[in-house]
Design a protein around this motif. Sequence first.
Motif, PDB file in Angstrom:
ATOM      1  N   GLN A  27       0.831  -1.208   0.000  1.00  0.00           N
ATOM      2  CA  GLN A  27       0.000   0.000   0.000  1.00  0.00           C
ATOM      3  C   GLN A  27       0.868   1.260   0.000  1.00  0.00           C
ATOM      4  N   MET A  28       1.903   1.276   0.815  1.00  0.00           N
ATOM      5  CA  MET A  28       2.783   2.450   0.863  1.00  0.00           C
ATOM      6  C   MET A  28       3.579   2.599  -0.437  1.00  0.00           C
ATOM      7  N   ALA A  29       4.048   1.486  -0.991  1.00  0.00           N
ATOM      8  CA  ALA A  29       4.794   1.561  -2.253  1.00  0.00           C
ATOM      9  C   ALA A  29       3.910   2.144  -3.350  1.00  0.00           C
ATOM     10  N   LYS A  30       2.664   1.700  -3.404  1.00  0.00           N
ATOM     11  CA  LYS A  30       1.743   2.233  -4.406  1.00  0.00           C
ATOM     12  C   LYS A  30       1.513   3.723  -4.179  1.00  0.00           C
ATOM     13  N   PRO A  35       2.309   9.966  -8.506  1.00  0.00           N
ATOM     14  CA  PRO A  35       2.425  11.414  -8.342  1.00  0.00           C
ATOM     15  C   PRO A  35       1.113  12.114  -8.007  1.00  0.00           C
ATOM     16  N   GLY A  36      -0.010  11.432  -8.203  1.00  0.00           N
ATOM     17  CA  GLY A  36      -1.290  12.019  -7.808  1.00  0.00           C
ATOM     18  C   GLY A  36      -1.777  13.107  -8.743  1.00  0.00           C
ATOM     19  N   GLY A  37      -1.488  13.014 -10.005  1.00  0.00           N
ATOM     20  CA  GLY A  37      -1.957  14.014 -10.957  1.00  0.00           C
ATOM     21  C   GLY A  37      -0.828  14.907 -11.417  1.00  0.00           C
ATOM     22  N   ARG A  38      -1.154  15.773 -12.327  1.00  0.00           N
ATOM     23  CA  ARG A  38      -0.148  16.640 -12.912  1.00  0.00           C
ATOM     24  C   ARG A  38      -0.381  18.088 -12.490  1.00  0.00           C
ATOM     25  N   ASN A  39       0.693  18.790 -12.287  1.00  0.00           N
ATOM     26  CA  ASN A  39       0.588  20.212 -12.001  1.00  0.00           C
ATOM     27  C   ASN A  39       0.236  20.951 -13.279  1.00  0.00           C
ATOM     28  N   PRO A  40      -0.520  22.033 -13.192  1.00  0.00           N
ATOM     29  CA  PRO A  40      -0.817  22.797 -14.405  1.00  0.00           C
ATOM     30  C   PRO A  40       0.459  23.427 -14.956  1.00  0.00           C
ATOM     31  N   PRO A  41       0.562  23.525 -16.288  1.00  0.00           N
ATOM     32  CA  PRO A  41       1.742  24.167 -16.885  1.00  0.00           C
ATOM     33  C   PRO A  41       1.883  25.605 -16.403  1.00  0.00           C
ATOM     34  N   GLN A  42       3.116  26.032 -16.301  1.00  0.00           N
ATOM     35  CA  GLN A  42       3.422  27.389 -15.872  1.00  0.00           C
ATOM     36  C   GLN A  42       3.729  28.247 -17.097  1.00  0.00           C
ATOM     37  N   ARG A 110       3.623  12.803 -20.690  1.00  0.00           N
ATOM     38  CA  ARG A 110       3.300  12.004 -21.875  1.00  0.00           C
ATOM     39  C   ARG A 110       3.791  10.557 -21.783  1.00  0.00           C
ATOM     40  N   SER A 111       4.854  10.303 -21.031  1.00  0.00           N
ATOM     41  CA  SER A 111       5.373   8.942 -20.937  1.00  0.00           C
ATOM     42  C   SER A 111       4.311   7.991 -20.398  1.00  0.00           C
ATOM     43  N   ALA A 112       4.393   6.768 -20.864  1.00  0.00           N
ATOM     44  CA  ALA A 112       3.401   5.755 -20.499  1.00  0.00           C
ATOM     45  C   ALA A 112       3.445   5.458 -19.000  1.00  0.00           C
ATOM     46  N   GLY A 113       2.308   5.073 -18.490  1.00  0.00           N
ATOM     47  CA  GLY A 113       2.216   4.645 -17.102  1.00  0.00           C
ATOM     48  C   GLY A 113       1.685   5.713 -16.177  1.00  0.00           C
ATOM     49  N   ARG A 114       1.049   5.276 -15.135  1.00  0.00           N
ATOM     50  CA  ARG A 114       0.522   6.193 -14.136  1.00  0.00           C
ATOM     51  C   ARG A 114       1.469   6.311 -12.949  1.00  0.00           C
ATOM     52  N   TYR A 115       2.271   5.273 -12.747  1.00  0.00           N
ATOM     53  CA  TYR A 115       3.134   5.212 -11.585  1.00  0.00           C
ATOM     54  C   TYR A 115       4.589   5.334 -11.986  1.00  0.00           C
ATOM     55  N   THR A 116       5.387   5.932 -11.117  1.00  0.00           N
ATOM     56  CA  THR A 116       6.823   5.967 -11.293  1.00  0.00           C
ATOM     57  C   THR A 116       7.358   4.611 -10.839  1.00  0.00           C
TER      58      THR A 116
END
Length: 119
Positions: A27-30, A35-42, A110-116
């Motif tokens: 659970q902690m590893a997941k 990252p929990g979403g993306r920050n808006p572009p600056q 853009r890179s594939a995957g949801r998790y690092t």
Amino acid sequence: MSNDISTPSRLLLGLLGRVAPGCAARQMAKRISDPGGRNPPQSWESGPGPAGREVELLPGLYAWCWGESGPTVLAVHGWRGRPRQFLPLAGALLAHGYRTVALDLPGHGRSAGRYTPQT
């Protein structure tokens, strides 16, 4: 999903760690690999600067590149970051003859995957 761990969550994970440590570890590893979403572009990410291009380094792994030759600087963004945040740095490096390659880590853009990936 937020990566913040509230007090009740910490207590529950602490208890789970005592009775089922493997489950608590998964659970902690997941949680820490998402990252929990993306920050808006600056604004400065698309502001004035050198023209870059997006490249696919490996299937599903992308990067932004600035420059075609010279010593290469590898730029790796932080948590919830993205490669275009290096636009100002890439401009400064280009002025000194360096090429910049900025990775787009999985789960951040853009890179594939949801998790690092975890090592």
